[in-house]
Write an enzyme that holds these catalytic residues in place. Structure first.
Site, short mmCIF file in Angstrom:
data_model
loop_
_atom_site.label_atom_id
_atom_site.label_comp_id
_atom_site.label_asym_id
_atom_site.label_seq_id
_atom_site.Cartn_x
_atom_site.Cartn_y
_atom_site.Cartn_z
N ASN A 281 -0.27 20.52 -22.29
CA ASN A 281 0.04 19.13 -22.60
C ASN A 281 -1.04 18.22 -21.95
OD1 ASN A 281 1.62 16.75 -23.27
ND2 ASN A 281 3.38 18.12 -23.32
N THR A 282 -0.77 16.94 -21.87
CA THR A 282 -1.72 15.98 -21.26
C THR A 282 -1.69 16.10 -19.73
OG1 THR A 282 0.03 14.33 -21.28
CG2 THR A 282 -1.46 14.33 -23.16
N LYS B 2 5.95 24.93 -23.97
CA LYS B 2 4.73 24.14 -23.78
C LYS B 2 4.65 23.62 -22.35
CE LYS B 2 1.94 20.49 -25.81
NZ LYS B 2 1.76 19.65 -26.99
N THR C 209 7.61 15.67 -30.70
CA THR C 209 8.86 16.12 -30.11
C THR C 209 10.04 15.30 -30.63
OG1 THR C 209 7.76 16.87 -28.09
CG2 THR C 209 10.08 16.34 -27.90
N SER D 200 5.95 16.92 -21.01
CA SER D 200 5.51 15.53 -21.18
C SER D 200 5.60 14.83 -19.83
CB SER D 200 6.39 14.80 -22.19
OG SER D 200 6.14 13.41 -22.08
N ASN E 152 9.07 21.00 -32.51
CA ASN E 152 8.96 20.83 -31.06
C ASN E 152 10.12 19.97 -30.56
OD1 ASN E 152 8.16 19.26 -28.64
ND2 ASN E 152 6.17 20.25 -28.83
N PHE F 218 8.47 9.91 -25.86
CA PHE F 218 9.31 10.52 -26.92
C PHE F 218 9.98 9.46 -27.79
CE2 PHE F 218 10.35 14.63 -24.27
CZ PHE F 218 9.06 15.10 -24.49
N LEU G 52 1.74 13.93 -32.83
CA LEU G 52 1.04 13.06 -33.77
C LEU G 52 2.01 12.65 -34.88
CD1 LEU G 52 -2.63 13.70 -34.80
CD2 LEU G 52 -1.07 12.33 -36.14
N ASN H 205 5.87 11.69 -19.53
CA ASN H 205 6.39 10.35 -19.79
C ASN H 205 7.91 10.26 -19.88
OD1 ASN H 205 3.72 9.34 -19.94
ND2 ASN H 205 3.56 10.24 -21.98
N THR H 206 8.60 11.35 -19.59
CA THR H 206 10.06 11.34 -19.50
C THR H 206 10.36 11.74 -18.06
OG1 THR H 206 10.38 11.88 -21.83
CG2 THR H 206 12.18 12.45 -20.34
N ASN I 98 -1.57 8.08 -23.04
CA ASN I 98 -0.34 7.59 -23.68
C ASN I 98 0.84 7.76 -22.75
OD1 ASN I 98 2.00 9.46 -24.85
ND2 ASN I 98 0.14 10.69 -24.70
N ARG I 99 1.75 6.78 -22.87
CA ARG I 99 3.04 6.91 -22.20
C ARG I 99 4.13 6.51 -23.20
NH1 ARG I 99 0.48 2.68 -19.13
NH2 ARG I 99 1.13 0.60 -19.81
N GLY J 298 -8.39 18.99 -25.45
CA GLY J 298 -9.80 18.64 -25.40
C GLY J 298 -10.69 19.33 -26.41
C1 LIG Z 1 -0.37 9.93 -28.25
C2 LIG Z 1 0.06 11.33 -27.90
C3 LIG Z 1 1.39 11.69 -28.05
C4 LIG Z 1 1.80 13.00 -27.71
N1 LIG Z 1 3.10 13.36 -27.90
C5 LIG Z 1 3.48 14.64 -27.68
C6 LIG Z 1 4.80 15.06 -27.94
O1 LIG Z 1 5.65 14.29 -28.40
N2 LIG Z 1 5.13 16.35 -27.67
C7 LIG Z 1 4.22 17.26 -27.18
O2 LIG Z 1 4.57 18.42 -26.98
N3 LIG Z 1 2.95 16.88 -26.93
C8 LIG Z 1 2.56 15.61 -27.16
N4 LIG Z 1 1.27 15.24 -26.92
C9 LIG Z 1 0.32 16.23 -26.33
C10 LIG Z 1 -0.56 16.91 -27.37
O3 LIG Z 1 0.21 17.68 -28.25
C11 LIG Z 1 -1.60 17.82 -26.67
O4 LIG Z 1 -0.91 18.84 -25.97
C12 LIG Z 1 -2.49 17.08 -25.68
O5 LIG Z 1 -2.81 15.79 -26.17
C13 LIG Z 1 -3.80 17.83 -25.41
O6 LIG Z 1 -4.51 18.06 -26.60
P1 LIG Z 1 -5.70 17.11 -27.14
O7 LIG Z 1 -6.67 16.94 -26.01
O8 LIG Z 1 -6.27 17.83 -28.33
O9 LIG Z 1 -5.06 15.82 -27.52
C14 LIG Z 1 0.85 13.94 -27.23
C15 LIG Z 1 -0.50 13.55 -27.11
C16 LIG Z 1 -0.90 12.27 -27.43
C17 LIG Z 1 -2.36 11.90 -27.27
#
Ligand SMILES: Cc1cc2nc3c(=O)[nH]c(=O)nc-3n(C[C@H](O)[C@H](O)[C@H](O)COP(=O)(O)O)c2cc1C
Length: 359
Positions: free
Chosen positions: A262-263, A233, A93, A191, A155, A122, A71, A193-194, A118-119, A313
């Site tokens: 993570n996502t 993570k 990150t 992630s 991170n 980083f 965030l 997305n990398t 999201n994609r 979530g």
């Molecule tokens: C827009 C966005 C960007 C994110 N960027 C990172 C990131 O840079 N590094 C990371 O470890 N997790 C990143 N996450 C993952 C979140 O930290 C979290 O692990 C994930 O969204 C699940 O939690 P939530 O459902 O509460 O969002 C990102 C999530 C979102 C939605």
């Protein structure tokens, strides 16, 4: 990402704020937080921190609710998030060099399911800018004494342009930089997305990465006279066997905790909804179940004392309690803040405090 209003007003303001493209709304909000933190205007989002202390990985967490990474990728708003009452805030990150991330648009709302895809990839300004921001943060002095009011997690990741075989170099460069400033460091290998990043979760790659990181930590601990805990993570898209291997590898290399998760790449929970087919990581309500499953598997594999940070979530106090019930010690929130606003921090922290008092 609109955060600037207490929860009572947040419900009214959300439809207006959701009129912006999600990434634009996010930037406006972070700019607002950066400008107002440490000024009287911070009262617009400030809340008293719930006191529910817990010792974990040798750290004193003031309460059990943290901000998840991503965030505040450039660590610009640490004091604003501290003011919201989080027990710990994780920024990044960060990658060694600044990079733009993927082409826009790259962030999508799925409001019917309290979710985001999201994609971003980083996108960040790089290690030097990140460290300059971290050093500007004033939260440690706010308590007036020697005790920091909350914990700061940093991170780290790898640049997109670094070949995956050289990923270790990027993690070590980041670890060197962030180590003296971190209460804990998170090694982000999950992630989606990398390209190939998640392959670092598999047996040999994970073994090599964590071996190198653990060795460097020993040197840094001697150099800086402190032993910062290392958390790893991981993704929710792992089967039982993969989780078991990760658990063993974390313990073998003396990691201090695991952040799950993570996502997700899965789309079954959002099938048919607008944006559901966008590439990237899905967060919010649809990742909750998979995240809780991984947490429960980790707890079974790691035993009762290994620190687990549960994320994925959490949209309500009940969701936070379910994470603890699944086996997490503390929790983090990202997408819930976007859908519920900053009031969710105190609401969840209080619910967990009440539960512990009952126990
Ligand atoms: C827009 C966005 C960007 C994110 N960027 C990172 C990131 O840079 N590094 C990371 O470890 N997790 C990143 N996450 C993952 C979140 O930290 C979290 O692990 C994930 O969204 C699940 O939690 P939530 O459902 O509460 O969002 C990102 C999530 C979102 C939605």
């Amino acid at each position: 990402m609109p955060l600037l209003l207490p929860s009572s007003l947040y419900g009214l303001a959300r439809p207006f704020l959701f009129g912006f493209d999600p990434e634009h709304a996010h930037e406006i909000t972070l700019d607002g937080l950066a400008r107002t933190q440490n000024t009287p205007l911070a009262c617009a989002y400030a809340a008293t921190r719930v006191e529910d202390p817990i010792q974990l990985a040798g750290l004193n967490f003031p309460n059990r609710v943290g901000l998840a990474a991503g965030l505040d990728k450039n660590a610009r708003c640490i004091d604003a998030f501290a003011a919201m009452g989080f027990g710990f805030v994780e920024v990044g990150t960060v990658t060694p060099k600044g990079q733009p991330g993927n082409p826009k648009p790259r962030m999508f709302r799925l409001p019917q399911r309290d979710a985001l895809i999201n994609r971003l990839g980083f996108n960040n300004e790089g290690l030097d800018a990140f460290l300059a921001n971290v050093q500007k943060a004033r939260f440690r002095k706010q308590a007036g004494g020697s005790k920091s009011p909350m914990l700061l997690g940093l991170n780290i990741g790898k640049n997109a342009a670094t070949p995956i075989e050289r990923a270790v170099d990027d993690y070590l460069a980041c670890l060197d930089g962030v180590y003296p400033h971190a209460d804990y460091v998170t090694i982000n290998i999950s992630s989606p997305n990398t390209a190939n990043l998640r392959s670092l979760q598999s047996d040999e790659a994970l073994d090599a990465l964590l071996g190198a990181v653990a060795e460097r930590r020993e040197a840094l601990a001697t150099r800086h006279g402190k032993r910062a805990p290392l958390f790893v993570k991981i993704a929710p898209d792992l089967d039982d066997a993969q989780v078991a291997v990760i658990a063993t590898t974390l313990q073998r290399h003396g990691m201090d905790g695991v952040i799950a998760t993570n996502t997700t790449l899965a789309r079954d929970a959002v099938a048919g909804l607008p944006h559901a087919q966008e590439a990237g990581g899905l967060s919010g309500a649809p990742v909750r179940e998979a995240s809780n499953r991984v947490i429960a598997q980790l707890r079974a594999a790691l035993g009762k004392d290994f620190p687990i940070i549960g994320v994925g979530g959490i949209l309500s106090a009940a969701d936070a309690k379910a994470k603890i019930a699944a086996g997490a010690d503390v929790v983090q929130i990202y997408t819930g803040l976007i859908y519920r606003g900053p009031g969710l921090v105190r609401e969840t922290a209080q619910a967990l405090q009440r539960d512990r008092r009952k126990a």
